[in-house]
Design a protein around this motif. Sequence first.
Motif: not given
Length: 272
Positions: A41, A43, A58, A168
Amino acid sequence: MELRRVWQRWIGLWTDRPGRQGTILGSRYVIRELLGMGSYGLTYLCTDMQTGEEVALKEAKPSKGKLAVQLLHRESDVLQHLQHPAIPELLHTFTVRRRHYMVTEYVRGQTLEQLIFEQGQQYTERECVELALQLLAPVAHVHEQGYIHGDVRIPNVILREGQVHLIDFGLARRLGEPLLPELKRRLKDVLEPEDEQAVPDQDLQDIGHFLLFLLYSSYEPQKGHEPASWQEELRLTPALHEMLERLLGLRPAYEDGAAELQREMNRLRLLL
């Protein structure tokens, strides 16, 4: 095979290029900066044009295909079941042109990793225990809701105005849930057999390593001495020494999980 890897890497460089500052996503979120790029991902720090608030956005990494999307959806599913002041709130999920996004509260502050390794922050035994005790609150909440975080490390712990926040949740999963086969293959060199099924002890062991990082922040190596184990290098209060050994699997674990550990840490704090 080598040609295939080169091709995949080239495709990744093209498809995973971070969005530019000022780009508007979902007709609502303005990119201000890239906060980080992980394996699955990207962010961003964004401004929500509807509220004027800072948010963390994200994006599932396009080059990782269905796996990145699956992980993003699982992360958002976990977050929607969590309500704790030390855990970012899930705000929005959306898809635009086959790109998948998740928006959460942005926690402005510094990670413990930044504080220790970039700013040289040092912590006493008492401060280490107090920070770990703060961290236990969101971790215990995660367990109570039937999940583990799965990645409790100093880069994922933010200190804001003296308060700990856990961020996270990309590796979070339900208790008892096995790792996805793709992740299992990726982590095979560091994965312990007991880590394949999600159990609370995994997060508690991470808290043990978290404590070690904090304790080593004030450790001064002796000249001429060879590196040794933490038991030899750190001069700790006996109760803290025993706690670390239990967290790290060197002694019997805490049978009552985070709740028992919280009680022990509260008692230890009074001794320091």
